[in-house]
Design an enzyme around this catalytic site. Structure first.
Site, mmCIF file in Angstrom:
data_model
loop_
_atom_site.group_PDB
_atom_site.id
_atom_site.type_symbol
_atom_site.label_atom_id
_atom_site.label_comp_id
_atom_site.label_asym_id
_atom_site.label_seq_id
_atom_site.Cartn_x
_atom_site.Cartn_y
_atom_site.Cartn_z
ATOM 1 N N MET A 154 39.246 41.693 37.665
ATOM 2 C CA MET A 154 38.443 42.809 38.173
ATOM 3 C C MET A 154 38.739 44.062 37.357
ATOM 4 S SD MET A 154 39.149 44.865 41.763
ATOM 5 C CE MET A 154 38.036 44.042 42.878
ATOM 6 N N ASP A 178 36.231 48.013 36.652
ATOM 7 C CA ASP A 178 35.529 49.132 37.318
ATOM 8 C C ASP A 178 34.847 48.795 38.650
ATOM 9 O OD1 ASP A 178 35.971 49.831 34.682
ATOM 10 O OD2 ASP A 178 33.920 50.459 34.285
ATOM 11 N N ASP A 215 27.030 52.713 31.939
ATOM 12 C CA ASP A 215 27.547 53.145 33.237
ATOM 13 C C ASP A 215 26.597 54.106 33.965
ATOM 14 O OD1 ASP A 215 29.694 51.731 32.184
ATOM 15 O OD2 ASP A 215 30.866 53.523 31.700
ATOM 16 N N TRP A 253 43.623 49.797 31.042
ATOM 17 C CA TRP A 253 43.277 48.720 30.106
ATOM 18 C C TRP A 253 44.461 48.114 29.386
ATOM 19 C CZ3 TRP A 253 39.381 45.731 30.367
ATOM 20 C CH2 TRP A 253 38.197 46.188 30.959
#
Ligand SMILES: *[C@@H]1O[C@H](CO)[C@@H](O)[C@H](O)[C@H]1NC(C)=O
Ligand SMILES: *[C@@H]1O[C@H](CO)[C@@H](O)[C@H](O)[C@H]1NC(C)=O
Ligand SMILES: *[C@@H]1O[C@H](CO)[C@@H](O)[C@H](O)[C@H]1NC(C)=O
Ligand SMILES: *[C@@H]1O[C@H](CO)[C@@H](O)[C@H](O)[C@H]1NC(C)=O
Ligand SMILES: *[C@@H]1O[C@H](CO)[C@@H](O)[C@H](O)[C@H]1NC(C)=O
Ligand SMILES: *[C@@H]1O[C@H](CO)[C@@H](O)[C@H](O)[C@H]1NC(C)=O
Length: 497
Positions: A63, A65, A188, A325
Site C-alpha cells: 500500500m 498513497d 494525482d 519511499w
C-alpha cells in the site's frame, strides 16, 4: 451556466457509462473474481506480528498513497495505491486501488479491489459524489516500451459507481490527455466542486524541471479547461509536487502537497520526501493564489507522505500514507506492507495548521491501563495498542521511553530550554531523530497513539505532530525517564479494522 444544466451534462456523461456497467466485460468480471480469491487465500498466510489493529492497511501486498477519500451515501470511502501480488512494491507491474469504508473514520470495512489496471496503471487520484454516483478521477500511468527511450505517459481518467463498491471505467478515458507544457509528470488529480463548476488540481513540472500545481475547471467532469498554476515553483521547492490538495480552511486557502527534492535544512526535510502546506489567499474570479506563509511541514515524523483531505459538515479531515519511499518495511516479510495514519481533523490557527485525531477516536478506548502519576522508573504495560494522555511541567524536561518488552524503542523528549520536541527512534542500533519547535496555543498535554507497529504523537492542540512506524518485540512498555512527575491516563484500544 446554471446548476441545472451542469447536472444534465453530467448525467448524460454518466448515463453512457452506466449502460456500460450492465455489460461489464467477462474478462473484467473474471479478473475481479480471481483477485478476490487470491487475496482471501494469501491473507490466510500473513504473519500477524506487526499487523495494525486500528489503522487501515492492505489485506495483503503493498500500500502507498491514500486515494479517493470522499463521503458517499452515509460513509467515508477510502481507496489506496495497492499492489496485491508483492509486499515489496512489485515495480512497474500494475498499481490497483484498494478500498475500505467507514461511517465514523474509526471502524473500517474492507471492500473488493476497486480498480484493476488495464493498459494503464491506476495511479493516485480523488473521489467526489455527484447526483448519487461516486466518481473517481485517477491518473492512468502507461509505461513506455522498454528500451524505447520514451518517457512514461500520465493522463487523467474517470471511473464510476452507483453502489460505492463496483467501479467501472469511463469509456471515453482519458479526460485530460496531456499537461499544458507536455511534461510527462502529470498526476494525482484532486477534484472538488465550487459553485457551478468542478475544479481539479494536479501535480506537474515546469520546463526548468521544478514542481508546480495546475488548476483546471470543468462543467461536466469530462471536458476540462486549464486555468492557472497554483504556488510558485523554484529550485528550492524541489523537482516535483505530488498529491496536491487545495481548499479553504478558516478564511485562508491552503495548498497542501508532497514536494520531492527539497534539500535538508537543519531539522527540516529530513525524510526523503516531504508533505506540507502553503497558506494564502485565492479568488475564484481571477484564479490567482497569493502565497502568504511559505511551505511548512505538516507532520514531523519519520513516515508520513501523500496526504488527502475531504470536507464534511464544515470539518476538514486528513489522511496520509504512514510510510516513506526509501524506508524498509519489516512487515513486508510477513506478506503485507504500508498503512494509513489515523484520521485527523484540521483547523487553522494563525500561521499554522493544527492537526488533531478525529474526535470519534475515543470510541477505541477499551479499558483504562493507567490513571495517575507516573513515578520514578514506573512503567505502564499496554499489550499491542494504547492511547496515552500525558502532561508535565513544560518548564522542565520530559523524557519518555516507549519500547517493546523484548526490543525496539522510540524515545520522546521535551527540551525545556530549546522548546523542542524530539522523537528518537532506534533503527537497528542507530538513533534516527526527528524534531520540531513547539509553542502550545492551548492544551499542554501530549496524546500518544500506539499500535502494533506505529506511534503517533500529537502535542497540545495539534501544533506539532509526529507519525513514525516502530516495530516492538513483545508488548509496549512506557517508562518515565523525566526528573519530574508526569500526569498520565492510558487506555488499551480495541481492534477497528
Ligand atoms: C517482489 O518484488 C521484489 C522486488 O522487486 C522481487 O525481488 C521479488 O521477486 C518479487 N516477488 C514476487 C513474488 O514477485
Ligand atoms: C532515506 O532518505 C533520507 C533523506 O535523504 C536519508 O537521510 C536516509 O538515510 C534514507 N534512508 C535509507 C534507508 O536509505
Ligand atoms: C519520573 O522519574 C523521575 C526520575 O527518573 C522521578 O524523579 C520522577 O519523580 C518520576 N516521575 C514521577 C511522576 O514520579
Ligand atoms: C494481548 O492481546 C492479545 C490479542 O491481541 C491477547 O491474545 C493477549 O491475551 C493480550 N495480552 C494481555 C496481557 O492482555
Ligand atoms: C488529557 O488529560 C487532561 C488532564 O491531564 C484533560 O484535561 C484532557 O481532556 C485529556 N485529553 C483527552 C483527549 O482525553
Ligand atoms: C536541550 O538542548 C540543549 C541545546 O541543544 C542541550 O544542550 C541540552 O542538553 C538539552 N537538554 C536536555 C535535557 O536534553
Amino acid at each position: 451556466m446554471g446548476s441545472l444544466k451542469v447536472c444534465v451534462l453530467f448525467l448524460s456523461l454518466c448515463a453512457g457509462v452506466l449502460s456500460c456497467d450492465l455489460t461489464s466485460s467477462p474478462e473484467v468480471v473474471l479478473q475481479r473474481t480471481d483477485l478476490a480469491a487470491y487475496i482471501t487465500n494469501k491473507k490466510a498466510t500473513i504473519n500477524p506480528q506487526y499487523r495494525l489493529l486500528y489503522h487501515v492497511a492492505p489485506p495483503v501486498g503493498w500500500m502507498n498513497d491514500p486515494n479517493g477519500f470522499a463521503y458517499f451515501k452515509g460513509e467515508y470511502h477510502l481507496f489506496y495505491q495497492f499492489y496485491p501480488y508483492n509486499s515489496s512494491l512489485g515495480g512497474p507491474t500494475g498499481m490497483h486501488w484498494g478500498h475500505s469504508s467507514s461511517a465514523n473514520l474509526v471502524d473500517w470495512t474492507e471492500h473488493p479491489t476497486a480498480l484493476i489496471p488495464g493498459k494503464e496503471q491506476i495511479f493516485s487520484g480523488s473521489g467526489i459524489e455527484i447526483s448519487g454516483t461516486l466518481v473517481l478521477m485517477y491518473t492512468g500511468h502507461i509505461n513506455a516500451p522498454e528500451h524505447s527511450g520514451l518517457a512514461d505517459t500520465e493522463a487523467q481518467y474517470l471511473a464510476f459507481s452507483n453502489d460505492g463498491i463496483v467501479f467501472n471505467k469511463y469509456k471515453n478515458n482519458p479526460v485530460i490527455a496531456k499537461s499544458p507544457n507536455g511534461s510527462p509528470d502529470f498526476r494525482d488529480p484532486k477534484v472538488w466542486k465550487y459553485g457551478d463548476y468542478y475544479y481539479v488540481v494536479l501535480g506537474s513540472k515546469t520546463e526548468e524541471g521544478y514542481g508546480r500545481v495546475l488548476l483546471y475547471r470543468s462543467e461536466d467532469m469530462a471536458t476540462w479547461t486549464f486555468l492557472n498554476t497554483i504556488g510558485q515553483p523554484s529550485s528550492r521547492m524541489g523537482y516535483m509536487w505530488e498529491c496536491p490538495d487545495f481548499f479553504q480552511l478558516g478564511n485562508k486557502f491552503i495548498l497542501l502537497m508532497s514536494p520531492q527534492g527539497l534539500a535538508p535544512e537543519g531539522d527540516r526535510y529530513k525524510n526523503l520526501y516531504q508533505t506540507g502546506y502553503i497558506i494564502g489567499d485565492f479568488s475564484y474570479q481571477t484564479n490567482q493564489f497569493v502565497e502568504q506563509v511559505p511551505f511548512q511541514e505538516i507532520d514531523y515524523g519519520h513516515d508520513f507522505y501523500a496526504t488527502q483531505t475531504t470536507e464534511r459538515d464544515g470539518k476538514r479531515y486528513l489522511i496520509a500514507w504512514f510510510g516513506m519511499w526509501n524506508t524498509t518495511f519489516p512487515e513486508a516479510a510477513d506478506g503485507w506492507a504500508g498503512a494509513m495514519t489515523i484520521f485527523r481533523e484540521l483547523t487553522l490557527s494563525g500561521n499554522r495548521i493544527l492537526m488533531k485525531p478525529v474526535s470519534t477516536i475515543t470510541s477505541l478506548r477499551e479499558s483504562s491501563a493507567f490513571n495517575g502519576n507516573l513515578a520514578q522508573n514506573a512503567f505502564i504495560e499496554l499489550n499491542k495498542t494504547g492511547e496515552i494522555n500525558l502532561s508535565g511541567d513544560l518548564s522542565q524536561a520530559i523524557d519518555l521511553d516507549i519500547k517493546g518488552a523484548e526490543g525496539g524503542d522510540i524515545r520522546i523528549r521535551w527540551n525545556a530550554t530549546t522548546k523542542i520536541v524530539s522523537v528518537d527512534r532506534d533503527d537497528a542500533g542507530e538513533r534516527n531523530i526527528r524534531q520540531g519547535p513547539w509553542t502550545p496555543v492551548g492544551s499542554t498535554s501530549w496524546r500518544i497513539f500506539l499500535d502494533a507497529s506505529s506511534m503517533e504523537l500529537f502535542c497540545g492542540e495539534g501544533e506539532v505532530v509526529f507519525s513514525s512506524r516502530v516495530y516492538p518485540t513483545g508488548q509496549w512498555v512506557i517508562t518515565n525517564l523525566s526528573a519530574q512527575t508526569l500526569t498520565v491516563s492510558a487506555y488499551r484500544l480495541r481492534k477497528s479494522v
